[in-house]
Design a protein around this motif. Structure first.
Motif, PDB file in Angstrom:
ATOM      1  N   LEU A  84       0.821  -1.208   0.000  1.00 35.01           N
ATOM      2  CA  LEU A  84       0.000   0.000   0.000  1.00 35.01           C
ATOM      3  C   LEU A  84       0.858   1.264   0.000  1.00 35.01           C
ATOM      4  CD1 LEU A  84      -2.756  -1.230   2.450  1.00 35.01           C
ATOM      5  CD2 LEU A  84      -3.070  -0.703   0.021  1.00 35.01           C
ATOM      6  N   TRP A  85       1.981   1.215   0.709  1.00 35.96           N
ATOM      7  CA  TRP A  85       2.904   2.355   0.719  1.00 35.96           C
ATOM      8  C   TRP A  85       3.464   2.597  -0.684  1.00 35.96           C
ATOM      9  CZ3 TRP A  85       3.740   6.012   4.210  1.00 35.96           C
ATOM     10  CH2 TRP A  85       4.836   6.845   4.028  1.00 35.96           C
ATOM     11  N   LYS A  86       3.852   1.520  -1.365  1.00 38.31           N
ATOM     12  CA  LYS A  86       4.392   1.635  -2.725  1.00 38.31           C
ATOM     13  C   LYS A  86       3.314   2.146  -3.676  1.00 38.31           C
ATOM     14  CE  LYS A  86       7.932   0.923  -4.541  1.00 38.31           C
ATOM     15  NZ  LYS A  86       8.950   1.955  -4.818  1.00 38.31           N
ATOM     16  N   LYS A  87       2.093   1.682  -3.492  1.00 38.56           N
ATOM     17  CA  LYS A  87       0.978   2.115  -4.335  1.00 38.56           C
ATOM     18  C   LYS A  87       0.751   3.622  -4.186  1.00 38.56           C
ATOM     19  CE  LYS A  87      -3.698   0.586  -5.392  1.00 38.56           C
ATOM     20  NZ  LYS A  87      -4.790  -0.300  -5.009  1.00 38.56           N
ATOM     21  N   GLN A  88       0.814   4.110  -2.955  1.00 39.38           N
ATOM     22  CA  GLN A  88       0.680   5.552  -2.696  1.00 39.38           C
ATOM     23  C   GLN A  88       1.800   6.328  -3.381  1.00 39.38           C
ATOM     24  OE1 GLN A  88      -2.192   6.563  -1.712  1.00 39.38           O
ATOM     25  NE2 GLN A  88      -2.017   7.067   0.440  1.00 39.38           N
ATOM     26  N   SER A  89       3.001   5.808  -3.280  1.00 37.76           N
ATOM     27  CA  SER A  89       4.167   6.463  -3.872  1.00 37.76           C
ATOM     28  C   SER A  89       4.044   6.557  -5.392  1.00 37.76           C
ATOM     29  CB  SER A  89       5.423   5.687  -3.488  1.00 37.76           C
ATOM     30  OG  SER A  89       6.550   6.220  -4.125  1.00 37.76           O
ATOM     31  N   THR A 127      -5.127   7.900 -24.470  1.00 48.34           N
ATOM     32  CA  THR A 127      -5.392   9.234 -23.948  1.00 48.34           C
ATOM     33  C   THR A 127      -5.955  10.119 -25.039  1.00 48.34           C
ATOM     34  OG1 THR A 127      -4.418  11.140 -22.842  1.00 48.34           O
ATOM     35  CG2 THR A 127      -3.023   9.989 -24.407  1.00 48.34           C
ATOM     36  N   ALA A 128      -6.803  11.040 -24.637  1.00 45.73           N
ATOM     37  CA  ALA A 128      -7.356  12.008 -25.586  1.00 45.73           C
ATOM     38  C   ALA A 128      -6.510  13.280 -25.605  1.00 45.73           C
ATOM     39  CB  ALA A 128      -8.796  12.339 -25.208  1.00 45.73           C
ATOM     40  N   ARG A 129      -5.512  13.322 -24.760  1.00 46.69           N
ATOM     41  CA  ARG A 129      -4.673  14.515 -24.672  1.00 46.69           C
ATOM     42  C   ARG A 129      -3.699  14.559 -25.843  1.00 46.69           C
ATOM     43  NH1 ARG A 129      -2.682  15.010 -18.529  1.00 46.69           N
ATOM     44  NH2 ARG A 129      -1.182  16.310 -19.622  1.00 46.69           N
ATOM     45  N   MET A 130      -3.452  15.740 -26.314  1.00 46.34           N
ATOM     46  CA  MET A 130      -2.542  15.925 -27.441  1.00 46.34           C
ATOM     47  C   MET A 130      -1.087  15.671 -27.063  1.00 46.34           C
ATOM     48  SD  MET A 130      -4.491  16.550 -29.948  1.00 46.34           S
ATOM     49  CE  MET A 130      -3.363  17.121 -31.190  1.00 46.34           C
ATOM     50  N   ASP A 131      -0.734  15.837 -25.803  1.00 43.94           N
ATOM     51  CA  ASP A 131       0.665  15.677 -25.402  1.00 43.94           C
ATOM     52  C   ASP A 131       1.046  14.224 -25.090  1.00 43.94           C
ATOM     53  OD1 ASP A 131      -0.527  15.215 -22.932  1.00 43.94           O
ATOM     54  OD2 ASP A 131       0.484  16.855 -21.899  1.00 43.94           O
ATOM     55  N   GLY A 132       0.100  13.276 -25.205  1.00 39.94           N
ATOM     56  CA  GLY A 132       0.400  11.861 -24.994  1.00 39.94           C
ATOM     57  C   GLY A 132       0.385  11.410 -23.548  1.00 39.94           C
ATOM     58  N   ASN A 133       0.174  12.308 -22.606  1.00 38.38           N
ATOM     59  CA  ASN A 133       0.117  11.968 -21.194  1.00 38.38           C
ATOM     60  C   ASN A 133      -1.219  11.275 -20.914  1.00 38.38           C
ATOM     61  OD1 ASN A 133      -0.459  12.254 -18.327  1.00 38.38           O
ATOM     62  ND2 ASN A 133       1.308  13.607 -18.245  1.00 38.38           N
ATOM     63  N   ASN A 134      -1.180  10.134 -20.212  1.00 38.78           N
ATOM     64  CA  ASN A 134      -2.432   9.413 -19.935  1.00 38.78           C
ATOM     65  C   ASN A 134      -2.810   9.384 -18.457  1.00 38.78           C
ATOM     66  OD1 ASN A 134      -0.596   7.547 -18.958  1.00 38.78           O
ATOM     67  ND2 ASN A 134      -1.389   5.820 -20.141  1.00 38.78           N
ATOM     68  N   VAL A 135      -2.262  10.300 -17.664  1.00 42.16           N
ATOM     69  CA  VAL A 135      -2.601  10.366 -16.239  1.00 42.16           C
ATOM     70  C   VAL A 135      -3.971  11.028 -16.091  1.00 42.16           C
ATOM     71  CG1 VAL A 135      -1.979  11.330 -13.993  1.00 42.16           C
ATOM     72  CG2 VAL A 135      -0.187  10.492 -15.530  1.00 42.16           C
ATOM     73  N   VAL A 136      -4.853  10.366 -15.335  1.00 44.14           N
ATOM     74  CA  VAL A 136      -6.166  10.923 -15.024  1.00 44.14           C
ATOM     75  C   VAL A 136      -6.139  11.286 -13.540  1.00 44.14           C
ATOM     76  CG1 VAL A 136      -8.650  10.501 -14.976  1.00 44.14           C
ATOM     77  CG2 VAL A 136      -7.240   9.474 -16.782  1.00 44.14           C
ATOM     78  N   ALA A 137      -6.061  12.578 -13.263  1.00 43.46           N
ATOM     79  CA  ALA A 137      -5.870  13.052 -11.888  1.00 43.46           C
ATOM     80  C   ALA A 137      -6.970  12.546 -10.953  1.00 43.46           C
ATOM     81  CB  ALA A 137      -5.787  14.571 -11.861  1.00 43.46           C
ATOM     82  N   ASP A 138      -8.222  12.594 -11.393  1.00 44.35           N
ATOM     83  CA  ASP A 138      -9.322  12.138 -10.534  1.00 44.35           C
ATOM     84  C   ASP A 138      -9.183  10.656 -10.173  1.00 44.35           C
ATOM     85  OD1 ASP A 138     -10.458  14.645 -10.558  1.00 44.35           O
ATOM     86  OD2 ASP A 138     -11.908  14.179 -12.137  1.00 44.35           O
ATOM     87  N   ALA A 139      -8.783   9.844 -11.126  1.00 48.76           N
ATOM     88  CA  ALA A 139      -8.595   8.413 -10.865  1.00 48.76           C
ATOM     89  C   ALA A 139      -7.437   8.188  -9.897  1.00 48.76           C
ATOM     90  CB  ALA A 139      -8.347   7.668 -12.171  1.00 48.76           C
ATOM     91  N   GLU A 140      -6.366   8.940 -10.049  1.00 47.88           N
ATOM     92  CA  GLU A 140      -5.222   8.811  -9.146  1.00 47.88           C
ATOM     93  C   GLU A 140      -5.593   9.225  -7.728  1.00 47.88           C
ATOM     94  OE1 GLU A 140      -2.434   7.310  -9.807  1.00 47.88           O
ATOM     95  OE2 GLU A 140      -2.837   7.116 -11.952  1.00 47.88           O
ATOM     96  N   VAL A 190       1.405  14.859 -13.967  1.00 47.46           N
ATOM     97  CA  VAL A 190       0.149  15.014 -14.693  1.00 47.46           C
ATOM     98  C   VAL A 190       0.282  15.972 -15.890  1.00 47.46           C
ATOM     99  CG1 VAL A 190      -0.849  16.883 -13.295  1.00 47.46           C
ATOM    100  CG2 VAL A 190      -2.357  15.198 -14.383  1.00 47.46           C
ATOM    101  N   ASP A 191       1.204  16.903 -15.830  1.00 48.53           N
ATOM    102  CA  ASP A 191       1.390  17.856 -16.928  1.00 48.53           C
ATOM    103  C   ASP A 191       2.656  17.594 -17.739  1.00 48.53           C
ATOM    104  OD1 ASP A 191      -0.952  19.317 -16.411  1.00 48.53           O
ATOM    105  OD2 ASP A 191       0.049  20.430 -14.805  1.00 48.53           O
ATOM    106  N   THR A 192       3.312  16.464 -17.528  1.00 52.56           N
ATOM    107  CA  THR A 192       4.534  16.138 -18.263  1.00 52.56           C
ATOM    108  C   THR A 192       4.164  15.515 -19.603  1.00 52.56           C
ATOM    109  OG1 THR A 192       5.695  15.713 -16.183  1.00 52.56           O
ATOM    110  CG2 THR A 192       6.691  14.834 -18.192  1.00 52.56           C
ATOM    111  N   SER A 216       1.221   6.466  -7.178  1.00 54.85           N
ATOM    112  CA  SER A 216       0.135   7.413  -7.489  1.00 54.85           C
ATOM    113  C   SER A 216       0.594   8.852  -7.318  1.00 54.85           C
ATOM    114  CB  SER A 216      -1.090   7.151  -6.605  1.00 54.85           C
ATOM    115  OG  SER A 216      -1.722   5.954  -6.977  1.00 54.85           O
ATOM    116  N   ALA A 217       1.380   9.115  -6.283  1.00 57.78           N
ATOM    117  CA  ALA A 217       1.911  10.468  -6.076  1.00 57.78           C
ATOM    118  C   ALA A 217       2.829  10.861  -7.234  1.00 57.78           C
ATOM    119  CB  ALA A 217       2.664  10.546  -4.749  1.00 57.78           C
TER     120      ALA A 217
END
Length: 125
Positions: free
Chosen positions: A19-24, A81-94, A33-35, A26-27
């Motif tokens: 669980l600690w690794k999972k938190q790490s 991802t629908a983002r133009m920059d190719g990033n697939n992080v969904v902040a709400d899901a994280e 998220v903007d990379t 996700s963080a």
């Protein structure tokens, strides 16, 4: 870990590590998220751990071996991802995953504390 406390605490210890690794992870996803081009990562552990413990049930030494041999793996998400920059992080899901992991962590800590309290009361008599 010394196994004088039995398998319950050993299994909880492995769960807390996961669980600690999972938190790490996700963080780290939220930090990126903007990379541009960043692919979200996730931790696999639960299914493998559950299968190992299920296969070892009833035998204390086998449970210890299963818990000791369980490891997590960090995988890269291949979600589109629908983002133009190719990033697939969904902040709400994280954030949702982080909340879920935090609650699981608190529950597991409470379970370990209860086990230690029971052991202490047995020792005191």
């Amino acid at each position: 870990m010394n196994h004088i406390f039995g398998n319950g605490i050993l299994v909880s210890e492995k769960s807390l590590d996961f669980l600690w690794k999972k938190q790490s992870v996700s963080a780290g996803n939220l930090a990126n998220v903007d990379t541009p081009g960043y692919k979200a990562k996730y931790v696999t552990f639960e299914d493998m751990y559950r299968a190992k413990l299920k296969g070892a049930s009833g035998d204390g030494a086998a449970v210890r071996r299963a818990a000791d041999s369980a490891v997590w793996q960090i995988e890269e998400s291949d979600t589109e991802t629908a983002r133009m920059d190719g990033n697939n992080v969904v902040a709400d899901a994280e954030l949702s995953e982080m909340t879920k992991s935090a609650l699981q962590y608190q529950f597991t800590i409470q379970s370990v504390n209860n086990e230690i309290s029971r052991l202490a009361s047995v020792i005191k008599g």
